[in-house]
Scaffold this motif. Structure first.
Motif, PDB file in Angstrom:
ATOM      1  N   ARG A 181     -67.012  15.240 -76.064  1.00 60.28           N
ATOM      2  CA  ARG A 181     -67.348  16.084 -74.904  1.00 60.28           C
ATOM      3  C   ARG A 181     -66.104  16.809 -74.403  1.00 60.28           C
ATOM      4  NH1 ARG A 181     -70.441  19.168 -71.884  1.00 60.28           N
ATOM      5  NH2 ARG A 181     -70.401  18.740 -69.676  1.00 60.28           N
ATOM      6  N   LEU A 218     -65.640  20.851 -74.306  1.00 61.75           N
ATOM      7  CA  LEU A 218     -65.332  21.597 -73.082  1.00 61.75           C
ATOM      8  C   LEU A 218     -64.088  22.467 -73.263  1.00 61.75           C
ATOM      9  CD1 LEU A 218     -66.042  18.855 -70.391  1.00 61.75           C
ATOM     10  CD2 LEU A 218     -67.361  20.951 -70.768  1.00 61.75           C
ATOM     11  N   LYS A 234     -64.225  25.710 -70.954  1.00 62.01           N
ATOM     12  CA  LYS A 234     -64.673  25.156 -69.667  1.00 62.01           C
ATOM     13  C   LYS A 234     -63.573  24.351 -68.979  1.00 62.01           C
ATOM     14  CE  LYS A 234     -68.792  26.736 -70.407  1.00 62.01           C
ATOM     15  NZ  LYS A 234     -69.189  28.000 -69.833  1.00 62.01           N
ATOM     16  N   THR A 235     -62.682  23.753 -69.776  1.00 60.89           N
ATOM     17  CA  THR A 235     -61.509  23.067 -69.240  1.00 60.89           C
ATOM     18  C   THR A 235     -60.294  23.526 -70.037  1.00 60.89           C
ATOM     19  OG1 THR A 235     -61.765  21.142 -70.691  1.00 60.89           O
ATOM     20  CG2 THR A 235     -62.792  21.006 -68.518  1.00 60.89           C
TER      21      THR A 235
END
Length: 80
Positions: free
Chosen positions: A31, A35, A40-41
């Protein structure tokens, strides 16, 4: 600014075959890798260093894999 990780994704597949194997070697969850690859990160400096060791990325090539700006496509407008 969003970054394009397609080159990094290709190298992950070439060297580790899957994101799961890469995540395991990185000491991160799938995950977390997902990301990061999807923007997203952000990648931490220590994670970039670890990824470079795993994937054989030289210091000179870090920008090519981690800091390549994502270019948005512009649709061409047809005029009559």
């Amino acid at each position: 600014m969003p970054f394009d990780y397609r080159k990094l994704e290709g190298l992950v597949k070439e060297k580790c075959r899957t994101r799961a194997i890469f995540a395991y070697k990185m000491g991160l969850s799938e995950r977390s890798i997902s990301l990061k690859m999807n923007g997203k990160t952000q990648w931490k400096q220590t994670e970039i260093c670890t990824a470079c060791e795993i994937l054989g990325i030289s210091n000179e090539d870090i920008p090519k894999y981690f800091f390549d700006p994502k270019v948005q496509s512009v649709e061409h407008i047809k005029t009559a």
